[in-house]
Design a protein around this motif. Sequence first.
Motif, PDB file in Angstrom:
ATOM      1  N   UNK A 140      21.115 -12.197  35.434  1.00 34.68           N
ATOM      2  CA  UNK A 140      19.602 -12.448  35.411  1.00 34.68           C
ATOM      3  C   UNK A 140      19.469 -13.670  36.117  1.00 34.68           C
ATOM      4  N   UNK A 141      20.471 -14.536  36.410  1.00 34.31           N
ATOM      5  CA  UNK A 141      20.325 -15.807  37.118  1.00 34.31           C
ATOM      6  C   UNK A 141      19.859 -15.227  38.775  1.00 34.31           C
ATOM      7  N   UNK A 142      20.127 -14.021  39.203  1.00 42.02           N
ATOM      8  CA  UNK A 142      19.486 -13.644  40.391  1.00 42.02           C
ATOM      9  C   UNK A 142      18.135 -13.350  40.538  1.00 42.02           C
ATOM     10  N   UNK A 143      17.477 -13.188  39.384  1.00 37.72           N
ATOM     11  CA  UNK A 143      16.158 -12.682  39.177  1.00 37.72           C
ATOM     12  C   UNK A 143      15.450 -13.539  38.152  1.00 37.72           C
ATOM     13  N   UNK A 144      15.282 -14.864  38.522  1.00 34.45           N
ATOM     14  CA  UNK A 144      14.410 -15.843  37.790  1.00 34.45           C
ATOM     15  C   UNK A 144      12.898 -15.359  37.682  1.00 34.45           C
ATOM     16  N   UNK A 145      12.413 -15.839  36.493  1.00 37.04           N
ATOM     17  CA  UNK A 145      10.623 -15.373  36.392  1.00 37.04           C
ATOM     18  C   UNK A 145       9.935 -16.728  36.490  1.00 37.04           C
ATOM     19  N   UNK A 146       9.973 -17.628  35.439  1.00 33.75           N
ATOM     20  CA  UNK A 146       9.382 -18.899  35.670  1.00 33.75           C
ATOM     21  C   UNK A 146      10.312 -20.164  35.308  1.00 33.75           C
ATOM     22  N   UNK A 147      11.645 -19.790  35.165  1.00 31.02           N
ATOM     23  CA  UNK A 147      12.558 -21.014  34.711  1.00 31.02           C
ATOM     24  C   UNK A 147      13.848 -20.687  35.363  1.00 31.02           C
ATOM     25  N   UNK A 148      14.252 -22.115  35.747  1.00 29.32           N
ATOM     26  CA  UNK A 148      15.865 -22.400  36.344  1.00 29.32           C
ATOM     27  C   UNK A 148      16.523 -22.853  35.190  1.00 29.32           C
ATOM     28  N   UNK A 149      17.776 -22.525  35.005  1.00 21.60           N
ATOM     29  CA  UNK A 149      18.540 -23.183  33.981  1.00 21.60           C
ATOM     30  C   UNK A 149      19.863 -24.013  34.647  1.00 21.60           C
ATOM     31  N   UNK A 150      20.487 -24.746  33.998  1.00 23.97           N
ATOM     32  CA  UNK A 150      21.501 -25.374  34.478  1.00 23.97           C
ATOM     33  C   UNK A 150      22.542 -24.500  35.328  1.00 23.97           C
ATOM     34  N   UNK A 151      22.992 -24.664  36.661  1.00 20.95           N
ATOM     35  CA  UNK A 151      23.697 -23.812  37.483  1.00 20.95           C
ATOM     36  C   UNK A 151      22.967 -23.052  38.029  1.00 20.95           C
ATOM     37  N   UNK A 152      21.734 -22.652  37.981  1.00 21.22           N
ATOM     38  CA  UNK A 152      21.173 -21.697  38.612  1.00 21.22           C
ATOM     39  C   UNK A 152      20.479 -22.173  39.647  1.00 21.22           C
ATOM     40  N   UNK A 153      20.189 -21.203  40.767  1.00 22.08           N
ATOM     41  CA  UNK A 153      19.374 -21.608  41.963  1.00 22.08           C
ATOM     42  C   UNK A 153      18.097 -20.866  42.254  1.00 22.08           C
ATOM     43  N   UNK A 154      17.360 -21.363  42.983  1.00 23.48           N
ATOM     44  CA  UNK A 154      16.254 -20.367  43.742  1.00 23.48           C
ATOM     45  C   UNK A 154      16.541 -20.377  45.229  1.00 23.48           C
ATOM     46  N   UNK A 155      17.030 -19.051  45.557  1.00 27.82           N
ATOM     47  CA  UNK A 155      17.278 -18.908  47.033  1.00 27.82           C
ATOM     48  C   UNK A 155      16.203 -19.059  48.156  1.00 27.82           C
ATOM     49  N   UNK A 213      16.901 -24.167  46.164  1.00 21.85           N
ATOM     50  CA  UNK A 213      16.639 -25.050  45.045  1.00 21.85           C
ATOM     51  C   UNK A 213      17.725 -25.117  44.175  1.00 21.85           C
ATOM     52  N   UNK A 214      18.287 -26.090  43.492  1.00 21.72           N
ATOM     53  CA  UNK A 214      19.501 -25.942  42.406  1.00 21.72           C
ATOM     54  C   UNK A 214      19.261 -26.915  41.325  1.00 21.72           C
ATOM     55  N   UNK A 215      19.607 -26.558  40.135  1.00 19.16           N
ATOM     56  CA  UNK A 215      19.430 -27.269  39.007  1.00 19.16           C
ATOM     57  C   UNK A 215      21.067 -27.507  38.607  1.00 19.16           C
ATOM     58  N   UNK A 216      21.615 -28.468  38.669  1.00 23.28           N
ATOM     59  CA  UNK A 216      22.924 -28.501  38.113  1.00 23.28           C
ATOM     60  C   UNK A 216      22.981 -28.706  36.455  1.00 23.28           C
ATOM     61  N   UNK A 217      24.228 -29.012  36.116  1.00 24.93           N
ATOM     62  CA  UNK A 217      24.331 -29.156  34.590  1.00 24.93           C
ATOM     63  C   UNK A 217      24.099 -30.625  34.000  1.00 24.93           C
ATOM     64  N   UNK A 218      24.062 -31.292  34.842  1.00 17.95           N
ATOM     65  CA  UNK A 218      23.636 -32.847  34.411  1.00 17.95           C
ATOM     66  C   UNK A 218      22.244 -33.391  34.505  1.00 17.95           C
ATOM     67  N   UNK A 219      21.352 -32.088  34.943  1.00 20.23           N
ATOM     68  CA  UNK A 219      19.846 -32.359  35.008  1.00 20.23           C
ATOM     69  C   UNK A 219      19.400 -32.876  36.243  1.00 20.23           C
ATOM     70  N   UNK A 220      20.319 -32.687  37.397  1.00 19.91           N
ATOM     71  CA  UNK A 220      19.623 -33.243  38.802  1.00 19.91           C
ATOM     72  C   UNK A 220      18.983 -31.852  39.509  1.00 19.91           C
ATOM     73  N   UNK A 221      17.668 -31.838  39.788  1.00 17.96           N
ATOM     74  CA  UNK A 221      17.071 -30.812  40.624  1.00 17.96           C
ATOM     75  C   UNK A 221      16.909 -31.206  41.869  1.00 17.96           C
ATOM     76  N   UNK A 222      17.848 -30.410  42.922  1.00 15.31           N
ATOM     77  CA  UNK A 222      17.958 -30.815  44.353  1.00 15.31           C
ATOM     78  C   UNK A 222      17.661 -29.512  45.356  1.00 15.31           C
TER      79      UNK A 222
END
Length: 461
Positions: A140-155, A213-222
Amino acid sequence: MFLSLPNTRAQTQPQLNERIKPGSSLSPPISDYQSSWLSRSGLFAFGFYKQGNNGFVVGIWLVGKIHSTLVWTANRDDPPVTSTAKLQFTMNGTIILTDQQGQEKLIVDANARASSASMLDSGNFVLYGDNNNSSIIWQSFDHPTDTLLGSQSLPCEGQLSSSLSETNSSTGRFHLNMQVDGNLVLYPAYIAETGWDAYWASDTVRANVKYYLYLNNTGSLQIWNSGNDSSIVTTLSYAEKDQQKTGGYQTIYRATLDFDGVFRLRAHHVNNGNANEKTLGCERNYSKAECRGGKDGVAFYDMVPMNNIVWKDHPYFETEDISSEQHCSFACLVDCNCWAALYEGSRCKKQGFPLRYVSRTHEGDESSTAFLKVGKNSIKHWKWNDTHFYPQPPPTKTTREVNKLVPWEVIDKNVMENIVKVALWCIQDDPLIRPTMKGVVLMLEGITDIAIPPCPDLSSS
């Protein structure tokens, strides 16, 4: 724009699954069948999520005690299904939804045979290949809808779309695009998506690159460069250090394009304590009062003594200026940061959360009495004008001879006694236990009972 950090089990017959086998099925939670597949810790669930009065959508949600948070929706623009719908996981690598009319719709299609599926504690729902149980063929991480979770990226060229409203997960009026030119841009829906139409952009435009776009598990959105020299382009938002240090609680971060068009980063602090995992601690079974100056919330708490306690943790506050166990307990009661007090010899020690490194010994061993702050009632049913909200102090001797203060006048003894007690509360040595002006007014008007104040510390004068 990006930082909004508020603070978060499943429905009918949930089951904690590590691997889900082909042939497994789900039905909406009003039936007697299983309605969701939970991650191992029970933090996330995949299955039927209630939407509206009688409808259900298929999705993934962060499980909450009061309300759950939907983080992914399948076929989000299809109408909700009724309680007669059914989900079926097949060996062909598909999950099929059969609706109330008997029509079948694909929810997941891995285009390969599957041996199992799993709802992971990251919030990612995955299918594993038939030939290799560790090979992920769909997630499901490859098909996000409105949310990114920790360790998930938007390509690169990926998009998040807001929901229509807080209660409707259909595609809404705003998009977040990770563009080919490296720019992360927010657009209203149904427009040409030109630079003139954007209402926010990261200004990271660069030719011949692919950013994500990447959200890591410590809360950094980069935003990262996906080239050979993979590196951080810019950090859009990050969790503060005090929000990362949660005293043993697990923190789950999510970045969501909300229905109002604002992209927000949130932190959910979760305690997984349970009775079978004694080293993880326990959850409260009462609501926490809001800290209002350190004393207005004490109506919600009692101090409960526990004997034969050995406490190895370091207290956040320690003093020799408190003369008894009762005064030590009371000092913790009126301190909104204190959740336990220990009186050893002539020293009062205050402990905050997490309460840890505590053991109970046999009588006769070197130990002390601890006082634990516990909730009385649910805060939801308490009103600020309720009586008896002021803390009860340790017992103090009094002769109640207030008439001697004004022997030349005939006075109402009860009125005079109340005035004296309020005055004594207002001159307490410890500012934390002095009443607020609101408290003074409530006491003088007779709305709130007035406890006998503790004796002042004459040695400090």
